[in-house]
Each structure stands twice: as C-alpha cells, then as structure tokens.
Write a protein that holds these residues in place. Structure first.
Motif, short mmCIF file in Angstrom:
data_model
loop_
_atom_site.label_atom_id
_atom_site.label_comp_id
_atom_site.label_asym_id
_atom_site.label_seq_id
_atom_site.Cartn_x
_atom_site.Cartn_y
_atom_site.Cartn_z
N ALA A 127 -20.93 -29.16 -41.56
CA ALA A 127 -21.87 -30.15 -42.85
C ALA A 127 -23.15 -31.24 -42.63
CB ALA A 127 -20.39 -31.04 -43.74
N HIS A 128 -23.17 -31.02 -40.74
CA HIS A 128 -24.24 -31.48 -40.50
C HIS A 128 -25.33 -30.76 -40.66
CE1 HIS A 128 -21.92 -35.51 -38.99
NE2 HIS A 128 -21.57 -34.82 -38.90
N LYS A 129 -25.23 -29.32 -40.76
CA LYS A 129 -25.81 -28.66 -41.03
C LYS A 129 -26.40 -27.59 -42.39
CE LYS A 129 -26.15 -27.43 -35.89
NZ LYS A 129 -25.14 -26.12 -35.59
N HIS A 130 -25.64 -28.02 -43.08
CA HIS A 130 -25.67 -27.22 -44.89
C HIS A 130 -25.20 -28.29 -45.32
CE1 HIS A 130 -24.48 -24.00 -41.25
NE2 HIS A 130 -25.51 -23.52 -41.92
N GLU A 131 -25.97 -28.33 -46.61
CA GLU A 131 -25.21 -29.08 -47.82
C GLU A 131 -23.85 -28.60 -48.14
OE1 GLU A 131 -28.31 -29.59 -50.63
OE2 GLU A 131 -26.96 -29.66 -52.37
N PHE A 132 -22.91 -29.69 -48.43
CA PHE A 132 -21.47 -29.73 -48.49
C PHE A 132 -21.42 -30.38 -49.47
CE2 PHE A 132 -16.90 -31.08 -46.95
CZ PHE A 132 -16.65 -31.18 -47.88
N TRP A 133 -20.06 -30.11 -51.04
CA TRP A 133 -19.91 -31.16 -51.25
C TRP A 133 -18.74 -31.65 -51.97
CZ3 TRP A 133 -23.33 -33.70 -55.62
CH2 TRP A 133 -24.66 -33.76 -55.25
N SER A 134 -18.16 -32.68 -52.08
CA SER A 134 -16.63 -32.76 -52.19
C SER A 134 -16.92 -34.13 -53.02
CB SER A 134 -15.46 -33.24 -51.34
OG SER A 134 -14.94 -33.36 -51.83
N TYR A 135 -15.65 -34.38 -53.65
CA TYR A 135 -15.29 -35.46 -54.71
C TYR A 135 -14.87 -36.75 -54.06
CZ TYR A 135 -14.33 -32.26 -59.04
OH TYR A 135 -14.62 -31.61 -60.11
N PRO A 136 -15.34 -38.20 -54.86
CA PRO A 136 -15.55 -39.29 -53.93
C PRO A 136 -13.87 -39.44 -53.98
CG PRO A 136 -15.74 -39.75 -56.08
CD PRO A 136 -15.45 -38.30 -56.18
N ARG A 137 -13.16 -39.21 -52.90
CA ARG A 137 -12.13 -39.27 -51.98
C ARG A 137 -12.08 -40.04 -51.07
NH1 ARG A 137 -9.40 -33.83 -54.94
NH2 ARG A 137 -9.56 -34.04 -56.77
N ALA A 138 -11.25 -40.94 -50.87
CA ALA A 138 -11.28 -42.05 -49.45
C ALA A 138 -10.60 -41.58 -47.94
CB ALA A 138 -10.31 -43.10 -50.22
N LYS A 139 -10.02 -40.45 -48.42
CA LYS A 139 -10.83 -39.66 -47.03
C LYS A 139 -11.46 -38.26 -47.18
CE LYS A 139 -5.36 -40.29 -46.75
NZ LYS A 139 -3.56 -39.53 -47.12
N VAL A 140 -12.13 -38.56 -47.54
CA VAL A 140 -13.11 -37.43 -47.14
C VAL A 140 -14.46 -38.77 -46.58
CG1 VAL A 140 -14.46 -35.56 -47.94
CG2 VAL A 140 -12.10 -35.55 -48.81
N GLN A 141 -14.96 -38.35 -45.63
CA GLN A 141 -15.89 -39.20 -45.36
C GLN A 141 -17.74 -38.97 -45.60
OE1 GLN A 141 -16.28 -38.71 -40.98
NE2 GLN A 141 -18.41 -40.42 -40.98
N SER A 142 -17.78 -39.51 -45.85
CA SER A 142 -19.49 -39.41 -46.23
C SER A 142 -20.44 -40.53 -46.51
CB SER A 142 -19.76 -39.32 -48.12
OG SER A 142 -20.66 -39.05 -48.92
#
Length: 266
Positions: A127-142
């Motif tokens: 995800a540092h080199k490519h566009e990666f999407w996820s839901y706003p869940r606390a355990k997923v770093q953004s």
C-alpha cells in the motif's frame, strides 16, 4: 499522504450531486427506489441507500486514466484461473483487484474490507506503492490504506465495483465473479492460504453479494454497463436469479472479452 474528504450538504443535495458526478439515475428513479417500492424492510434499505449516495459524492484521488471509460475488476473465483492477467497490461483501461490478488498481480486499485486481509496488505508494504482502499475500521492503519468515510458493511467484490463506479468508469468487466461453486466446495483461487478458508470448506454464502451487486447495477442504470466474464463459459454458472433482468449486466465469454480489450491497446 492521500486523504479523502466528504462534501457536506443535505441528503437531497448529495443525491443530486451524485447524479451529476457519477452518472447515477435521474431524481425520479432515485425517489422511487429510495421510497422502497416493492422492497421488504423498507426503512433499513432506505437508510443504506442514502448512505451509498452520500458515499458516491466523496472525493477520490484523481483518475490516471482520464481518456478511458473501461475498468477491469479481478475477483478471485476460480473461473478466471486459466486467463493470463498479463493480457490486461498496456491497455487503455484501469485494473481493480480484490484481496490477495496483490500477492501475484499488482493492480491500479486494490480493495480489501476484511480486517485481517487489510492488515496483511498494509504490513506487506504494497500500500506504500499502490492505491489501496478499505473501510474505516480501527485495526486498519491509514495511511497507507485509504479509507472510505463510511463502512457500508459490504463484501470486498461489490465494494470494488462501487469504487469503479465512483471513479467514473462506464464499461466494467468483472473476472472471477462466480457467486456459486461448481463442486460444492469453496470457490476461491487463494483457498488454503493465509486469511482464506481450507479447500474442503463449504461454499461461502453469496446472498449478500447478490444484493450488493444488484444495488450497483440498479443505482447507475444504463449509463454503466457490467460484463461478468467467464463464469458461465468455464463453469456453466448462471447469474443468480436476483441479478436476472438487469439490462446493464450480462455474461461474456473470454474470447469476446479479449476482442473488446484488444481494441484498447495503448
């Protein structure tokens, strides 16, 4: 880092903005559908529907394919196993992918909503080199993940389709969207690997996928065309009954698909 911001305003303003920016259905169709005509659990579906339209007006990172109307979404049903994904390279189209596809084939836009899979992707450095999407869940770093402002509770595949719609693509080809299984066992290319169930596991329930894909196809109407590639041809798997009679969704063979994308060579 890339950030996403929501436009503010009333629900009605957001719906009308979505019509202009995402090619959604005319207001009268939205009103009819949101009123729950012919639908059970009307109030719940109205609420979910309005959340989707608010989400559709979210600003997303600029599309690096401004002259293309075509997106290919790689899901992980086994009907796509015999297709060489490298044939998608050097074409004037955007490539979206789901979950563990990143392990073997980098895509332009990756989506994963399962927390364990999203954390695996973040931890891998992808995800540092490519566009990666996820839901706003606390355990997923953004960052590095880009988070949708709203957690719709959808599965990864239909969420990926929704992202393609939000980004303005009008011809959307979907590989590996099998829904069911040809052998009464789990149908996934990555079965038995990290964050996936064992090959002997029963098929996963797909009713939620069917409902969510019906939302996607119905919401945008004829302005957006969806092509499910290979599932009928390879496994003789028909579209689920819930997805019948949608004029903008049909099955397509791999030969026809290749004839389409070969016209898009850069």
């Amino acid at each position: 880092s890339r950030r996403i911001r929501s436009r503010h305003g009333t629900c009605e303003q957001n719906v009308r903005t979505a019509i202009r920016t995402c090619g959604l259905s005319p207001p009268n169709k939205i009103t009819t559908y949101m009123a729950g005509q012919g639908l059970p659990n009307k109030k719940r579906k109205e609420t979910a529907k309005m959340a989707l339209y608010r989400e559709s007006v979210t600003k997303v990172p600029s599309n690096p394919f401004p002259n293309s109307q075509t997106a290919v979404i790689i899901m992980n049903g086994e009907s796509r196993q015999g297709f060489d994904l490298e044939k998608l390279r050097n074409k004037d189209l955007a490539i979206f992918g789901c979950n563990a596809i990143y392990r073997t084939f980098p895509v332009d836009y990756l989506v994963a909503v399962d927390v364990n899979m999203a954390r695996e992707i973040n931890d891998s450095g992808y995800a540092h080199k490519h566009e990666f999407w996820s839901y706003p869940r606390a355990k997923v770093q953004s960052p590095p993940a880009i988070k949708f402002p709203t957690d719709w509770g959808w599965s990864t595949g239909p969420t990926t389709v929704r992202l393609a719609i939000m980004k303005g693509f009008k011809n959307i080809y979907i590989l590996g969207m099998d829904f069911t299984s040809p052998n009464k066992k789990i149908n996934n290319i990555f079965k038995g690997t990290k964050n996936y169930r064992a090959p002997t596991h029963d098929p996963i329930f797909t009713g939620n996928w069917e409902n969510q894909m019906r939302h996607n196809a119905h919401d945008v109407g004829p302005d957006c065309q969806f092509f499910r590639v290979g599932s009928k041809e390879v496994f003789n798997l028909d579209l689920p009954p819930k997805l019948h009679n949608l004029p903008n969704l049909r099955d397509m063979s791999y030969a026809e698909f290749e004839s389409h994308i070969n016209k898009l060579s850069k």
